[in-house]
Design an enzyme around this catalytic site. Structure first.
Site, PDB file in Angstrom:
ATOM      1  N   THR A  25      23.079  20.571 -30.190  1.00 10.87           N
ATOM      2  CA  THR A  25      22.898  20.733 -31.631  1.00 10.87           C
ATOM      3  C   THR A  25      22.946  19.393 -32.359  1.00 10.87           C
ATOM      4  O   THR A  25      23.577  18.448 -31.882  1.00 10.87           O
ATOM      5  CB  THR A  25      24.020  21.649 -32.182  1.00 10.87           C
ATOM      6  OG1 THR A  25      24.019  21.578 -33.602  1.00 10.87           O
ATOM      7  CG2 THR A  25      25.388  21.217 -31.708  1.00 10.87           C
ATOM      8  N   ASP A  26      22.324  19.346 -33.535  1.00 12.98           N
ATOM      9  CA  ASP A  26      22.400  18.122 -34.353  1.00 12.98           C
ATOM     10  C   ASP A  26      23.794  17.928 -34.954  1.00 12.98           C
ATOM     11  O   ASP A  26      24.105  16.858 -35.473  1.00 12.98           O
ATOM     12  CB  ASP A  26      21.341  18.142 -35.468  1.00 12.98           C
ATOM     13  CG  ASP A  26      21.487  19.301 -36.450  1.00 12.98           C
ATOM     14  OD1 ASP A  26      22.356  20.170 -36.239  1.00 12.98           O
ATOM     15  OD2 ASP A  26      20.737  19.324 -37.445  1.00 12.98           O
ATOM     16  N   GLU A  27      24.641  18.988 -34.871  1.00 11.49           N
ATOM     17  CA  GLU A  27      25.955  18.891 -35.525  1.00 11.49           C
ATOM     18  C   GLU A  27      26.864  17.865 -34.849  1.00 11.49           C
ATOM     19  O   GLU A  27      27.849  17.422 -35.440  1.00 11.49           O
ATOM     20  CB  GLU A  27      26.616  20.279 -35.590  1.00 11.49           C
ATOM     21  CG  GLU A  27      25.711  21.265 -36.309  1.00 11.49           C
ATOM     22  CD  GLU A  27      26.338  22.605 -36.660  1.00 11.49           C
ATOM     23  OE1 GLU A  27      27.566  22.680 -36.784  1.00 11.49           O
ATOM     24  OE2 GLU A  27      25.577  23.574 -36.813  1.00 11.49           O
ATOM     25  N   LYS A  34      30.567  20.863 -28.494  1.00 14.18           N
ATOM     26  CA  LYS A  34      29.192  20.576 -28.050  1.00 14.18           C
ATOM     27  C   LYS A  34      29.052  19.087 -27.713  1.00 14.18           C
ATOM     28  O   LYS A  34      28.385  18.715 -26.741  1.00 14.18           O
ATOM     29  CB  LYS A  34      28.176  20.981 -29.127  1.00 14.18           C
ATOM     30  CG  LYS A  34      28.016  22.470 -29.334  1.00 14.18           C
ATOM     31  CD  LYS A  34      27.496  23.233 -28.109  1.00 14.18           C
ATOM     32  CE  LYS A  34      26.045  22.931 -27.785  1.00 14.18           C
ATOM     33  NZ  LYS A  34      25.537  23.823 -26.716  1.00 14.18           N
ATOM     34  N   TYR A  64      33.522  23.450 -33.234  1.00 17.58           N
ATOM     35  CA  TYR A  64      32.238  23.763 -32.575  1.00 17.58           C
ATOM     36  C   TYR A  64      31.505  22.483 -32.196  1.00 17.58           C
ATOM     37  O   TYR A  64      31.133  22.285 -31.038  1.00 17.58           O
ATOM     38  CB  TYR A  64      31.357  24.627 -33.497  1.00 17.58           C
ATOM     39  CG  TYR A  64      29.898  24.686 -33.054  1.00 17.58           C
ATOM     40  CD1 TYR A  64      29.545  25.236 -31.825  1.00 17.58           C
ATOM     41  CD2 TYR A  64      28.875  24.169 -33.860  1.00 17.58           C
ATOM     42  CE1 TYR A  64      28.217  25.284 -31.414  1.00 17.58           C
ATOM     43  CE2 TYR A  64      27.546  24.214 -33.456  1.00 17.58           C
ATOM     44  CZ  TYR A  64      27.228  24.771 -32.227  1.00 17.58           C
ATOM     45  OH  TYR A  64      25.908  24.802 -31.813  1.00 17.58           O
TER      46      TYR A  64
END
Ligand code: NAD
Ligand code: TYD
Length: 351
Positions: free
Chosen positions: A131-133, A161, A157
């Site tokens: 994810t870009d997060e 990741k 989260y």
């Protein structure tokens, strides 16, 4: 027939990836490994479940013994790893579930692949979907996440990741495992679990329930239609360069409140309700703890190196999405009538 293991294939994005691979590549046998957590739903794959080149395997990636057995039973050419705990709000209330699946589960999968592939490691591929997060949040409107942006995860989260991304890179560097990683922006589309912004709003509008907008609704996300993500995964799996990372995004930034208002407008039209009916349901609630302000992806590398660009404009994608939810209210009802309704009460009561 090449055997390919896709993890998390009963979830939102995974189901679109499984469908794409099963229908596009009859020369592959697709194994969908999923623990069927609250987010996993085999109804998402009803249309392809009887395909000759598809097998569902129920199992948990946290269980290393089970994974070793699965890898000794099958000589998988490649893994496309999507299984994860994926909802930021849940990671705030239960971070350990995210550590277990996203960190330990990914490590287990890497270990099982490494053991099984030891004699010809270079002939395999481990594709990690991220994810870009992991890049944190942006403030300057002219800044975008690049593949070289320093990691700065800010929620349990995104931290889990980021950890899994680091493990995948470590296995590439240390053991020479062939890997590719992609970091994608927010997805939307059919089969999206109604705990996430867009399907939650659609479901609440349908049921005349308040529309909970966190804080002032000024946080910004970059939205990509899920089938465009599945196509990017296909392109990267087949053409991506060993060891590389690719950012995937829609160049489609929306402030939450503007997006919710747009959805209200579309839903009023679809449901033949007087204009402004759904917008009256908007309800500002206590902000998410540590709420990232803005995500925005620069997907130039994927475009210039592998030729991928998003195919759908947002208006078209949103229209398709709303139509899908209206045509599949049974799918929504099956989810919202069960344990999800308790989650919803706990998460939103007192906000
Ligand atoms: P999802 O929550 O809809 O689906 C996750 C799937 O993984 C479910 O089917 C679930 O049953 C399965 N799963 C969970 N824990 C498992 C375990 N321990 N063992 C085996 N299976 C397990 O998630 P999603 O939105 O489809 O996201 C898929 C992947 O894409 C995730 O890795 C996520 O981080 C990443 N991603 C998601 C988005 C997004 O906008 N949704 C954006 C970028 C990247
Ligand atoms: P979400 O769909 O949970 O994705 P992510 O947190 O991974 O970006 O949320 C998207 C945005 O919408 C995020 O800024 C939080 C906000 N949001 C709300 O305002 N209300 C809600 O009920 C939800 C679920 C999200």
């Amino acid at each position: 027939m090449k055997k390919i293991l896709i993890t998390g294939g009963a979830g939102f994005i995974g189901s679109h990836v499984v469908r794409r691979f099963v229908t596009t590549y009859p020369e592959y046998h697709i194994f969908n490994l999923d623990a069927l957590t609250y987010a996993g739903n085999l109804e998402n794959l009803r249309d392809i479940e009887n395909s000759a080149n598809y097998t569902f395997v129920k199992g948990d990636i946290v269980d290393a013994v089970f994974l070793d057995e699965l890898f000794s039973e099958h000589d998988f050419y490649g893994v496309i790893h999507l299984a994860a705990e994926s909802h930021v709000d849940r990671s705030i209330t239960d971070p350990m579930a995210f550590v277990m699946t996203n960190v330990i589960g990914t490590a287990n999968l890497l270990n099982a692949a490494k053991k099984s592939w030891k004699d010809n490691l270079a002939e395999h591929l481990f594709y990690h979907v991220s994810t870009d997060e992991v890049y944190g949040e942006l403030h300057d409107p002219n800044e975008f996440f690049l593949e070289t942006t320093k990691y700065d995860p800010r929620s349990p989260y995104s931290a889990s990741k980021a950890s899994s991304d680091h493990l995948v890179r470590a296995y590439h560097n240390t053991y020479k495992m062939p890997v590719v990683i992609s970091n994608c922006s927010n997805n939307y589309g059919p089969n999206h679990f109604p705990e996430k912004l867009i399907p939650l709003m659609i479901n609440n509008i349908l049921n005349n329930k308040p529309l909970p907008v966190y804080g002032k609704g000024e946080n910004i996300r970059d939205w990509l239609f899920v089938e465009d993500h599945a196509r990017a995964i296909d392109v990267i799996f087949h053409k991506g360069k060993n060891g590389e990372t690719y950012n995937i995004g829609g160049h489609n930034e929306w402030k939450n409140i503007d997006l919710v208002k747009l959805l209200c407008q579309i839903m009023d039209e679809k449901l033949n309700r007087p204009e402004g009916t759904s917008a009256r349901l908007i309800h500002y609630v206590t902000d998410r703890a540590g709420h990232d302000l803005r995500y925005a992806i620069d997907a130039t590398k994927l475009k210039t190196e592998l030729g991928w660009v998003p195919s759908l404009q947002f208006a078209e994608g949103l229209e398709k999405t709303v139509n899908w939810y209206l045509a599949n209210q049974e799918w929504l009802d099956n989810i919202t009538s069960g344990a999800y309704s308790h989650y919803y009460e706990e998460m939103y009561d007192g906000r």
